[in-house]
Motif scaffolding. Structure first.
Motif, PDB file in Angstrom:
ATOM      1  N   SER B  39      21.939  86.400 -37.786  1.00  0.00           N
ATOM      2  CA  SER B  39      21.439  86.694 -39.137  1.00  0.00           C
ATOM      3  C   SER B  39      20.589  85.550 -39.670  1.00  0.00           C
ATOM      4  O   SER B  39      19.573  85.774 -40.314  1.00  0.00           O
ATOM      5  CB  SER B  39      22.595  86.928 -40.107  1.00  0.00           C
ATOM      6  N   LEU B  40      21.013  84.330 -39.383  1.00  0.00           N
ATOM      7  CA  LEU B  40      20.298  83.169 -39.923  1.00  0.00           C
ATOM      8  C   LEU B  40      19.033  82.855 -39.133  1.00  0.00           C
ATOM      9  O   LEU B  40      18.035  82.443 -39.696  1.00  0.00           O
ATOM     10  CB  LEU B  40      21.217  81.940 -39.940  1.00  0.00           C
ATOM     11  N   SER B  41      19.084  83.050 -37.819  1.00  0.00           N
ATOM     12  CA  SER B  41      17.940  82.674 -36.983  1.00  0.00           C
ATOM     13  C   SER B  41      17.014  83.847 -36.707  1.00  0.00           C
ATOM     14  O   SER B  41      15.838  83.653 -36.411  1.00  0.00           O
ATOM     15  CB  SER B  41      18.429  82.103 -35.649  1.00  0.00           C
ATOM     16  N   VAL B  80      26.728  77.382 -39.616  1.00  0.00           N
ATOM     17  CA  VAL B  80      25.563  77.357 -40.515  1.00  0.00           C
ATOM     18  C   VAL B  80      24.730  76.103 -40.259  1.00  0.00           C
ATOM     19  O   VAL B  80      23.500  76.183 -40.147  1.00  0.00           O
ATOM     20  CB  VAL B  80      26.011  77.436 -41.993  1.00  0.00           C
ATOM     21  N   TYR B  84      20.958  75.941 -38.795  1.00  0.00           N
ATOM     22  CA  TYR B  84      19.933  75.262 -39.605  1.00  0.00           C
ATOM     23  C   TYR B  84      19.189  74.220 -38.762  1.00  0.00           C
ATOM     24  O   TYR B  84      17.964  74.136 -38.802  1.00  0.00           O
ATOM     25  CB  TYR B  84      20.581  74.598 -40.813  1.00  0.00           C
ATOM     26  N   PHE B 131      16.177  79.611 -46.413  1.00  0.00           N
ATOM     27  CA  PHE B 131      17.421  79.490 -45.654  1.00  0.00           C
ATOM     28  C   PHE B 131      18.668  79.565 -46.538  1.00  0.00           C
ATOM     29  O   PHE B 131      19.642  80.238 -46.193  1.00  0.00           O
ATOM     30  CB  PHE B 131      17.425  78.176 -44.853  1.00  0.00           C
ATOM     31  N   LYS B 132      18.640  78.904 -47.695  1.00  0.00           N
ATOM     32  CA  LYS B 132      19.864  78.870 -48.522  1.00  0.00           C
ATOM     33  C   LYS B 132      20.186  80.249 -49.094  1.00  0.00           C
ATOM     34  O   LYS B 132      21.359  80.575 -49.293  1.00  0.00           O
ATOM     35  CB  LYS B 132      19.764  77.823 -49.625  1.00  0.00           C
ATOM     36  N   ARG B 134      19.223  83.109 -47.493  1.00  0.00           N
ATOM     37  CA  ARG B 134      19.558  83.885 -46.303  1.00  0.00           C
ATOM     38  C   ARG B 134      21.027  83.685 -45.940  1.00  0.00           C
ATOM     39  O   ARG B 134      21.721  84.613 -45.537  1.00  0.00           O
ATOM     40  CB  ARG B 134      18.668  83.422 -45.141  1.00  0.00           C
ATOM     41  N   THR B 135      21.484  82.457 -46.102  1.00  0.00           N
ATOM     42  CA  THR B 135      22.864  82.112 -45.741  1.00  0.00           C
ATOM     43  C   THR B 135      23.855  82.894 -46.588  1.00  0.00           C
ATOM     44  O   THR B 135      24.806  83.481 -46.061  1.00  0.00           O
ATOM     45  CB  THR B 135      23.118  80.603 -45.908  1.00  0.00           C
ATOM     46  N   ALA B 138      23.824  86.546 -45.635  1.00  0.00           N
ATOM     47  CA  ALA B 138      24.472  86.761 -44.338  1.00  0.00           C
ATOM     48  C   ALA B 138      25.997  86.705 -44.485  1.00  0.00           C
ATOM     49  O   ALA B 138      26.722  87.555 -43.957  1.00  0.00           O
ATOM     50  CB  ALA B 138      24.003  85.723 -43.325  1.00  0.00           C
TER      51      ALA B 138
END
Lengths: 145, 186
Positions: B39-41, B80, B84, B131-132, B134-135, B138
């Motif tokens: 989900s993050l990448s 996480v 990152y 990113f923050k 998205r985290t 997710a």
């Protein structure tokens, strides 16, 4: 409850994270009569639902085996790394005695035997002492070859 | 039926020298870790490698885990951070104006095409988030964690989690609005 106040906690309400029972009742009362906040909530719920539909990767049954393979060589690698990291001092500690040993062997060999050629071209060892160190003799044989 | 051991019990077993404790933890959390990383990448190809790296870090540092937080909180925090670092090193992101076109595969049935299209849109919408944001999306909307759990993982307040979710969903609403409208007409 005003729309402005409802919007502040609408996410929390949609996520079922609103612990205050009174606030829940007030929001629900507001939503019954406010189509704008109702539409906002519906959009929020739809987005959550869409995101939750995101495809999940299946678990790989070989994941643990590959992980174990990566973890195993570490003890050997750590030892090798330690040797490489110990630097010049350690290398000198190993090399110096080795060089000294070779030097002593050469000195012993030179002092305990002298060579003379025979008419036939063969080389004989003139034994000075009655006792020949077998190691010296072996070293000479190697050197001659 | 044998009762399932708790994470603490498995950790204690592992620290006592029983590798099975660690294996059990991997089996238990492998799926969650891989999917958080995915989900993050947004990268299925590397999700597995990154997940492996996460568990290697866990293996090496389990001895220093003080169990002040739950094991899952600690594990997801490592997950996480590892994701990152991976993204930072590879600079992998989908630029805002550069959403890849979905290739038309005419041999697939309509429903499957529609499913693939939907997945691509959702994946790209999430990838476009900072990113923050998205985290939190997710961890909340995909993994179903609570605000409190997410706050523990990210080492921030519940208010911060709520605020980031609010902003993330505002962005997603614009990106996913066409899909939402389409769903309404179906």
């Amino acid at each position: 409850m005003r729309c402005r106040n409802v919007k502040k906690i609408l996410n929390r309400y949609a996520d079922k994270e609103l612990n205050d029972a009174d606030a829940v009742i007030l929001i629900e009362e507001h939503l019954k009569s406010c189509p704008y906040c109702r539409a906002e909530l519906d959009a929020l719920i739809s987005i959550k639902r869409l995101i939750s539909l995101k495809e999940r990767l299946k678990e790989d049954p070989c994941f643990l085996f590959r992980l174990e393979d990566k973890l195993k060589p570490q003890t050997t690698e750590i030892k090798l790394q330690w040797v490489l990291d110990t630097g010049n001092f350690a290398r000198r500690l190993i090399l110096v005695p080795a060089l000294l040993t070779i030097l002593i062997m050469v000195m012993v060999f030179n002092s305990s035997a002298s060579l003379k050629s025979t008419p036939g071209g063969a080389v004989e060892i003139d034994i000075v002492s009655e006792e020949i160190d077998p190691f010296v003799l072996f070293s000479y044989t190697l050197f001659k070859n | 039926m044998e009762r399932e051991k708790s994470d603490s019990q498995l950790i204690t077993e592992f620290l006592a020298g029983n590798e099975q404790g660690f294996e059990e933890l991997v089996k238990r959390y492998q799926g969650y870790v891989i999917n958080i990383v995915y989900s993050l990448s947004g990268d299925a190809e590397y999700a597995d490698d990154i997940a492996q790296e996460v568990f290697i870090k866990v293996y090496r540092n389990l001895g220093s885990f003080r169990q002040e937080a739950s094991f899952s909180t600690w594990l997801y925090r490592i997950t996480v951070n590892t994701a990152y670092n991976y993204l930072k090193s590879r600079k992998r992101y989908v630029p805002l104006d550069n959403i890849p076109e979905i290739p038309k595969v005419e041999t697939l049935p309509a429903t499957e095409l529609e499913y693939k299209e939907k997945q691509e849109i959702i994946k790209n919408a999430i990838a476009k988030l900072p990113f923050k944001y998205r985290t939190v999306v997710a961890l909340k909307d995909i993994e179903g964690l609570s605000y409190e759990e997410i706050a523990g993982i990210l080492n921030c307040s519940i208010g911060t989690v709520e605020s980031r979710l609010f902003r993330a969903r505002a962005i997603l609403k614009n990106t996913l609005l066409p899909m939402l409208k389409k769903e309404d007409t179906l």
